[in-house]
Scaffold this motif. Structure first.
Motif, short mmCIF file in Angstrom:
data_model
loop_
_atom_site.label_atom_id
_atom_site.label_comp_id
_atom_site.label_asym_id
_atom_site.label_seq_id
_atom_site.Cartn_x
_atom_site.Cartn_y
_atom_site.Cartn_z
N GLY A 235 -35.05 -0.82 15.09
CA GLY A 235 -33.70 -0.46 14.69
C GLY A 235 -33.41 -0.79 13.24
N SER A 236 -33.96 -1.92 12.75
CA SER A 236 -33.83 -2.30 11.36
C SER A 236 -34.74 -3.49 11.09
N GLU A 237 -35.00 -3.72 9.80
CA GLU A 237 -35.78 -4.90 9.42
C GLU A 237 -35.06 -6.17 9.86
N ARG A 238 -33.73 -6.20 9.69
CA ARG A 238 -32.98 -7.41 10.02
C ARG A 238 -33.08 -7.76 11.51
N LEU A 239 -33.02 -6.75 12.37
CA LEU A 239 -33.14 -7.01 13.80
C LEU A 239 -34.52 -7.55 14.15
N PHE A 240 -35.55 -7.00 13.51
CA PHE A 240 -36.91 -7.50 13.74
C PHE A 240 -37.02 -8.95 13.29
N VAL A 241 -36.55 -9.24 12.07
CA VAL A 241 -36.65 -10.59 11.54
C VAL A 241 -35.89 -11.58 12.42
#
Length: 421
Positions: A235-241
């Protein structure tokens, strides 16, 4: 601040380059550095692996922050000596650095913390190795338990090669045989103050020597950042991180804290996206090389603030670091015969022309000055780093700059970041 950076590679050059971008400027020294670092900041003839010598120097010269680049000083206890003397240091103490220095220790911490990772068997004899290889099957994964300068891991379909690799490293200590994990690999750096963590932007590196991920494993032949395909996966880099913080980084840091082994420094998470979810391949206790060369050029938040806050237990309540929307690509130039016994002492030319290419910097790894000439001193000689608005632009800049550099017998990959460009 007055900052001392320990190390002599491209990672340390990238750290220094990021610190030099800041205003107002810092007083920065490096020990022992290399020819490229020496062109940017003063270098000190100091053994970075000697805890007493480093601590004495830092006290005598009023150093306010020591940044430890490579793993060897961490395992040698340099951070311990500095903290005992009241000097802020970015890097874990010897006990916490075992997270990198001993893969067996890392697996135990992950098991205790409930961190997702692959199955592994510690082996001290060839008979134990054979049994583990038979249990897990091909592809075979054999790892030296201790530090091995990026050469301790073998992934192969060839049983004889796996046994030969195990036989060699058993002479140096125990080894790990692990199950093979298949999927996209990701490197994620997290700053830790012993209790809290703050993430940097993910990167992907290329371990194999040759194009299309062929040839032997190396310390890394190139990298890129950010990872645009994370948007589709998570969904986004932030959600992964955030997922990695919740399931990997914080559990690990808090587990070490519970064991009175606080991890203060850079937690490097080597991750893989398998069909069963995210798994940890390995932890390192310092910035990775060559990923640092593509993560730090995109960093907008002052690096010194982040390093000092982590070193002094002050990450709580800080916002995540800010990164540019630009992308970064780095290509490593390696010596002939790397990663075996590299042929060194050869002249390097064309760097001035390479630096004319827009968005390009060069991080020196294994260089020395001989009179008016620059020569190679090791396997991975330098990293050509390019920043651009798109991966196509950054790749073009990196390879245009690399074409200006001349080193007899040099090797480099031509496919770095091709999959995202």
């Amino acid at each position: 601040m007055k900052i001392l950076v320990l190390g002599s590679g491209a990672r340390e050059h990238a750290i220094i380059t990021a610190l030099l971008r800041e205003e107002p400027g810092h007083v920065i020294e490096a020990a022992p550095g290399n020819a490229g670092i020496a062109a940017d900041v003063p270098v000190v003839a100091l053994d970075p692996n000697d805890p007493v010598a480093v601590a004495d120097y830092a006290l005598l010269h009023s150093v306010e922050l020591v940044v430890i680049g490579p793993e060897a000083p961490l395992v040698a206890g340099v951070a311990d000596a500095l903290r005992t003397r009241g000097i802020a240091v970015f890097g874990p103490n010897r006990a916490a650095a075992a997270l990198e220095g001993s893969k067996t220790f890392a697996k135990r911490i992950m098991d205790d913390a409930g961190v997702p990772t692959g199955r592994a068997v510690r082996a001290g004899t060839l008979i134990e190795v054979q049994a583990a290889l038979s249990e897990f099957g091909a592809p075979y994964v054999v790892k030296a338990d201790g530090l091995a300068a990026g050469k301790g891991v073998l992934v192969t379909e060839d049983l004889a090669a796996a046994l030969a690799h195990a036989t060699f490293w058993l002479e140096h200590g125990s080894i790990l045989v692990e199950e093979f994990l298949d999927g996209q690999e990701i490197s994620l750096f997290l700053l830790s103050d012993g209790h809290n963590v703050l993430p940097l932007s993910p990167a992907q590196d290329y371990k194999r020597l040759g194009d299309n991920d062929e040839g032997p494993n190396t310390g890394g032949m190139g990298a890129y950042s950010p990872l645009p395909w994370l948007d589709a996966e998570f969904g986004s880099e932030r959600l992964f991180v955030q997922e990695i913080i919740d399931t990997v980084a914080l559990p690990t840091v808090r587990q070490l804290e519970q064991q009175d082994t606080p991890f203060i420094g850079l937690l490097y998470c080597g991750l893989i996206l398998t069909k069963h979810g995210i798994r940890v391949i390995e932890f390192n206790a310092r910035f990775g090389d060559p990923e640092t060369q593509v993560v730090l050029p995109r960093l907008v938040t002052p690096l010194s603030e982040l390093l000092f806050a982590a070193s002094t237990g002050a990450l709580d309540g800080r916002d995540w670091p800010e990164f540019s929307t630009d992308v970064a690509v780095t290509v490593v130039l390696a010596s002939e015969n790397y990663p075996e016994t590299p042929l060194i002492g050869r002249p390097i030319t064309g760097l001035d022309a390479a630096l004319v290419v827009p968005g390009v910097t060069v991080a020196h790894a294994a260089t020395a000055a001989e009179g008016d000439s620059l020569v190679s001193t090791g396997g991975r000689v330098l990293s050509v780093v390019a920043v651009g608005a798109s991966f196509g632009e950054a790749r073009s800049r990196a390879y245009d700059a690399l074409a200006q550099v001349s080193l007899s017998g040099a090797q480099f990959r031509t496919d770095i970041a091709a999959r995202v460009a």
